[in-house]
Design a protein around this motif. Structure first.
Motif, PDB file in Angstrom:
ATOM      1  N   ASN A  33      30.128  80.773  11.876  1.00 26.75           N
ATOM      2  CA  ASN A  33      31.082  79.844  10.865  1.00 26.75           C
ATOM      3  C   ASN A  33      31.340  80.459   9.689  1.00 26.75           C
ATOM      4  O   ASN A  33      32.287  80.309   8.893  1.00 26.75           O
ATOM      5  CB  ASN A  33      30.682  78.548  11.116  1.00 26.75           C
ATOM      6  N   ARG A  36      33.679  83.265   9.135  1.00 31.94           N
ATOM      7  CA  ARG A  36      35.224  82.862   9.153  1.00 31.94           C
ATOM      8  C   ARG A  36      35.505  82.363   8.106  1.00 31.94           C
ATOM      9  O   ARG A  36      36.612  82.534   7.423  1.00 31.94           O
ATOM     10  CB  ARG A  36      35.252  81.979  10.116  1.00 31.94           C
ATOM     11  N   THR A 135      48.933  72.470  17.315  1.00 30.52           N
ATOM     12  CA  THR A 135      47.262  72.116  17.724  1.00 30.52           C
ATOM     13  C   THR A 135      47.027  70.752  16.624  1.00 30.52           C
ATOM     14  O   THR A 135      46.077  70.234  16.456  1.00 30.52           O
ATOM     15  CB  THR A 135      46.417  73.175  17.386  1.00 30.52           C
ATOM     16  N   THR A 137      46.697  70.631  13.436  1.00 26.75           N
ATOM     17  CA  THR A 137      45.628  71.063  12.676  1.00 26.75           C
ATOM     18  C   THR A 137      46.204  71.662  11.057  1.00 26.75           C
ATOM     19  O   THR A 137      47.456  71.981  11.269  1.00 26.75           O
ATOM     20  CB  THR A 137      44.813  72.307  12.989  1.00 26.75           C
ATOM     21  N   ARG A 139      45.233  73.643   7.467  1.00 28.77           N
ATOM     22  CA  ARG A 139      44.093  74.703   6.870  1.00 28.77           C
ATOM     23  C   ARG A 139      44.467  74.887   5.360  1.00 28.77           C
ATOM     24  O   ARG A 139      45.483  75.228   5.163  1.00 28.77           O
ATOM     25  CB  ARG A 139      44.196  75.775   7.811  1.00 28.77           C
ATOM     26  N   LYS A 159      42.051  68.041  11.453  1.00 28.84           N
ATOM     27  CA  LYS A 159      42.856  67.783  12.611  1.00 28.84           C
ATOM     28  C   LYS A 159      43.124  66.232  12.709  1.00 28.84           C
ATOM     29  O   LYS A 159      42.441  65.538  12.379  1.00 28.84           O
ATOM     30  CB  LYS A 159      41.800  68.214  13.742  1.00 28.84           C
ATOM     31  N   ASP A 176      37.094  75.255  13.786  1.00 31.39           N
ATOM     32  CA  ASP A 176      37.025  75.284  15.370  1.00 31.39           C
ATOM     33  C   ASP A 176      36.007  74.407  15.533  1.00 31.39           C
ATOM     34  O   ASP A 176      35.579  74.227  16.696  1.00 31.39           O
ATOM     35  CB  ASP A 176      36.616  76.782  15.782  1.00 31.39           C
ATOM     36  N   ASP A 177      35.534  73.229  14.605  1.00 30.28           N
ATOM     37  CA  ASP A 177      34.721  72.537  14.880  1.00 30.28           C
ATOM     38  C   ASP A 177      34.788  70.999  14.067  1.00 30.28           C
ATOM     39  O   ASP A 177      34.670  71.068  12.925  1.00 30.28           O
ATOM     40  CB  ASP A 177      33.167  72.896  14.536  1.00 30.28           C
TER      41      ASP A 177
END
Length: 399
Positions: A33, A36, A135, A137, A139, A159, A176-177
């Motif tokens: 993580n 990223r 999705t 989401t 960012r 999300k 992603d979490d």
């Protein structure tokens, strides 16, 4: 050894440590993580063999090296070197955290806690948001506009979740979490049925001294036995966003107010301060079964004294036949979501005209699913992002 060689070896060493930690199950996932997003959770504890070469430098030399690194690497992605310094070993981390200043003082984002600290007073921190409709989401990235070489720096991700009676956004440090039981969870946003009122919840109190019991200001995220005892198990209601009803469909843009429960209105005055957390709770706060009642009620601000933000009124342009605001080139596409927030003050508040007209948060569209977000003191990147997320929700009763 030259200064550049030292920095180069630091990068090589942290890369090698990362390859080792990737074989450590949960710790390996946490390190991935980190690769990223430069702003990510704390790095896993490193082996003594990896520390031995660097952990015993003379304190004066170590202080000089890290200070020179911090001063020379002022922007991303080059500023990853500062994060590498903090990941070498505990002595390096302690010195780096001591040298790196808050966004209010230096105007830079470095560690994860920078996202919870107020922005600079003079010039705003400029970011942008990418929306993924497929999705659901969103960012948040640091920078003026998206880059072509994919070197964008992820700050936060959200999300959207829809329920029968409300809409919610779960906000995380990684994309992603979005589990609320994860160490990357930072907070959430929740709406009412009509989408006219939103509550912003934080995973930690507004600052490190606020640990008093009060159930009315916090809510349980999950049962404390489900996760590590070092993870906080509360959500703290830190702000409320209200959109004015427009059932008659009168002409005009959205009208909104944002009440920040723990930021005093005196923070925008000369010499005023806003709550500034220094670290995440999991770094130094053991959480017991009674943790669900932790809150910052001892530092809460009286209702008439906390800061309230309102959208700046646009002007009607007769030739263009539309409502206009001066976004200073940061917004290029007309949208009902565009807004600027300024302080809402009364006649009794001792706030200058310049501070009343200063834009604290600006949000607007620049392309298909790309939006700019600029914020300044006294709100943080997390608070600004949560406020902007409320603008993405459908509001049939407000427009």
């Amino acid at each position: 050894m030259s200064f550049k060689n030292i920095v180069r070896e630091l990068k090589e060493m942290t890369d090698s440590i990362g390859s080792v930690s990737r074989r450590r199950g949960v710790e390996g996932k946490q390190w991935r993580n980190c690769t990223r997003s430069h702003i990510a959770p704390d790095l896993p504890q490193m082996d003594d063999t990896a520390e031995s070469r660097w952990a015993h430098l003379p304190p004066e030399l170590l202080l000089d090296i890290i200070r020179r690194v911090e001063e020379s690497e002022t922007s991303w992605p080059a500023r990853t070197v500062v994060v590498h310094c903090a990941s070498v070993c505990k002595p390096w981390r302690d010195v780096t955290k001591e040298i790196v200043k808050t966004p209010e003082e230096c105007g830079r984002l470095t560690f994860p806690i920078s996202l919870k600290q107020p922005g600079p007073r003079d010039a705003p921190i400029q970011c942008y948001i990418k929306r993924d409709r497929a999705t659901s989401t969103f960012r948040l990235y640091f920078g003026l506009t998206p880059s072509e070489d994919e070197s964008d720096k992820l700050l936060l991700a959200a999300k959207r979740t829809r329920k029968a009676t409300s809409t919610g956004f779960v906000i995380s440090l990684v994309a992603d979490d979005f589990s609320r039981a994860s160490s990357t969870y930072v907070g959430k946003l929740r709406s009412n049925f009509l989408g006219t009122k939103f509550s912003i919840y934080d995973s930690q109190p507004p600052n490190d001294e606020a640990f008093q019991a009060n159930h009315s200001r916090s809510s349980r995220r999950f049962h404390t036995k489900q996760v590590s005892p070092r993870l906080p198990a509360c959500n703290y209601n830190i702000a409320t966003i209200s959109y004015e009803l427009n059932v008659l469909r009168t002409r005009g843009p959205r009208r909104m107010n944002c009440s920040l429960h723990y930021i005093p209105i005196s923070s925008i005055q000369e010499g005023g301060t806003a709550p500034t957390p220094k670290c995440f709770p999991q770094e130094n706060l053991p959480v017991s079964s009674s943790s669900t009642s932790l809150t910052s009620s001892s530092l809460s601000v009286k209702e008439n004294d906390h800061l309230v933000l309102k959208n700046k009124s646009p002007r009607w342009h007769e030739q263009l036949q539309c409502w206009c605001l001066n976004f200073k080139g940061r917004v290029t596409v007309a949208s009902v979501k565009n807004f600027q927030l300024v302080a809402s003050v009364g006649s009794s508040d001792n706030v200058s005209d310049a501070e009343q007209n200063k834009v604290i948060l600006q949000f607007g569209k620049i392309g298909q699913d790309i939006f700019t977000m600029d914020y300044r003191y006294p709100i943080s990147a997390y608070q600004a992002f949560a406020i902007c997320l409320s603008s993405f929700d459908t509001k049939p009763a407000c427009e």
